[in-house]
Design a protein around this motif. Sequence first.
Motif, PDB file in Angstrom:
ATOM      1  N   GLU A 172     -10.804 -10.884  34.286  1.00 28.66           N
ATOM      2  CA  GLU A 172     -11.982 -10.420  33.531  1.00 28.66           C
ATOM      3  C   GLU A 172     -11.686 -10.347  32.043  1.00 28.66           C
ATOM      4  O   GLU A 172     -10.533 -10.338  31.621  1.00 28.66           O
ATOM      5  CB  GLU A 172     -12.412  -9.048  34.035  1.00 28.66           C
ATOM      6  CG  GLU A 172     -11.350  -7.971  33.832  1.00 28.66           C
ATOM      7  CD  GLU A 172     -11.725  -6.648  34.474  1.00 28.66           C
ATOM      8  OE1 GLU A 172     -12.127  -5.748  33.721  1.00 28.66           O
ATOM      9  OE2 GLU A 172     -11.600  -6.530  35.706  1.00 28.66           O
ATOM     10  N   GLU A 173     -12.745 -10.291  31.268  1.00 30.72           N
ATOM     11  CA  GLU A 173     -12.628 -10.078  29.819  1.00 30.72           C
ATOM     12  C   GLU A 173     -12.193  -8.634  29.607  1.00 30.72           C
ATOM     13  O   GLU A 173     -12.870  -7.706  30.034  1.00 30.72           O
ATOM     14  CB  GLU A 173     -13.977 -10.334  29.143  1.00 30.72           C
ATOM     15  CG  GLU A 173     -13.956 -10.199  27.644  1.00 30.72           C
ATOM     16  CD  GLU A 173     -13.086 -11.245  26.967  1.00 30.72           C
ATOM     17  OE1 GLU A 173     -12.535 -10.932  25.901  1.00 30.72           O
ATOM     18  OE2 GLU A 173     -12.953 -12.352  27.493  1.00 30.72           O
ATOM     19  N   ALA A 174     -11.046  -8.436  28.984  1.00 27.78           N
ATOM     20  CA  ALA A 174     -10.492  -7.095  28.839  1.00 27.78           C
ATOM     21  C   ALA A 174      -9.835  -6.947  27.461  1.00 27.78           C
ATOM     22  O   ALA A 174      -8.616  -7.129  27.339  1.00 27.78           O
ATOM     23  CB  ALA A 174      -9.507  -6.815  29.958  1.00 27.78           C
ATOM     24  N   PRO A 175     -10.621  -6.632  26.428  1.00 25.50           N
ATOM     25  CA  PRO A 175     -10.059  -6.536  25.078  1.00 25.50           C
ATOM     26  C   PRO A 175      -8.885  -5.573  24.956  1.00 25.50           C
ATOM     27  O   PRO A 175      -7.922  -5.857  24.244  1.00 25.50           O
ATOM     28  CB  PRO A 175     -11.244  -6.065  24.229  1.00 25.50           C
ATOM     29  CG  PRO A 175     -12.459  -6.446  25.005  1.00 25.50           C
ATOM     30  CD  PRO A 175     -12.055  -6.382  26.454  1.00 25.50           C
ATOM     31  N   GLU A 176      -8.942  -4.445  25.661  1.00 16.63           N
ATOM     32  CA  GLU A 176      -7.847  -3.477  25.584  1.00 16.63           C
ATOM     33  C   GLU A 176      -6.562  -4.055  26.169  1.00 16.63           C
ATOM     34  O   GLU A 176      -5.463  -3.797  25.675  1.00 16.63           O
ATOM     35  CB  GLU A 176      -8.200  -2.167  26.317  1.00 16.63           C
ATOM     36  CG  GLU A 176      -9.477  -1.503  25.851  1.00 16.63           C
ATOM     37  CD  GLU A 176     -10.727  -2.098  26.510  1.00 16.63           C
ATOM     38  OE1 GLU A 176     -10.630  -2.764  27.557  1.00 16.63           O
ATOM     39  OE2 GLU A 176     -11.812  -1.902  25.947  1.00 16.63           O
TER      40      GLU A 176
END
Length: 117
Positions: free
Chosen positions: A27-31
Motif C-alpha cells: 500500500e501507499e504508506a508515506p510514513e
Amino acid sequence: MTDWTQMVDAHGETERVLVLLDLVEREEAPEAWEELWDRLCLHGETVSPASFAALPRLADLAPATAQALELAGAIARGTLQHPDGEALLAGRPEVLSRLRDLAGTAEPPCRVPQGFR
C-alpha cells in the motif's frame, strides 16, 4: 537469498526494514517511506549493509513508485562515503542495471538520481 539477521541498518537490527518494505509493497504508506529513508539512507547520505541488501526490493518497487527509485539512487550515491560501498554495490550488478534502466525511463515528478545517470 539475503540473510537479514546478519545485517545492520542505521539504527542496528533490520527487522523493522523488512516490515516496512512489506508494507510499501502492499500500500501507499508515506510514513513507512520516511522510516525507510531514516534506516537505509540516514540524512540522505549515510548507508549501511542493509541499504545494499534492500536494493533488489527497491528495484522491484521502482516501476510503481518514485520513492523506491529515489531511495535506491541515494543509496548508490552513499557508496562514496561507505568504506565497503563499492564492493557491496559490485555484488549487485544486475540490480544496478535494472535501476539504471528505470531511471532512464522515469517520468516527472520522479527525479533521476545521479547515481543512475
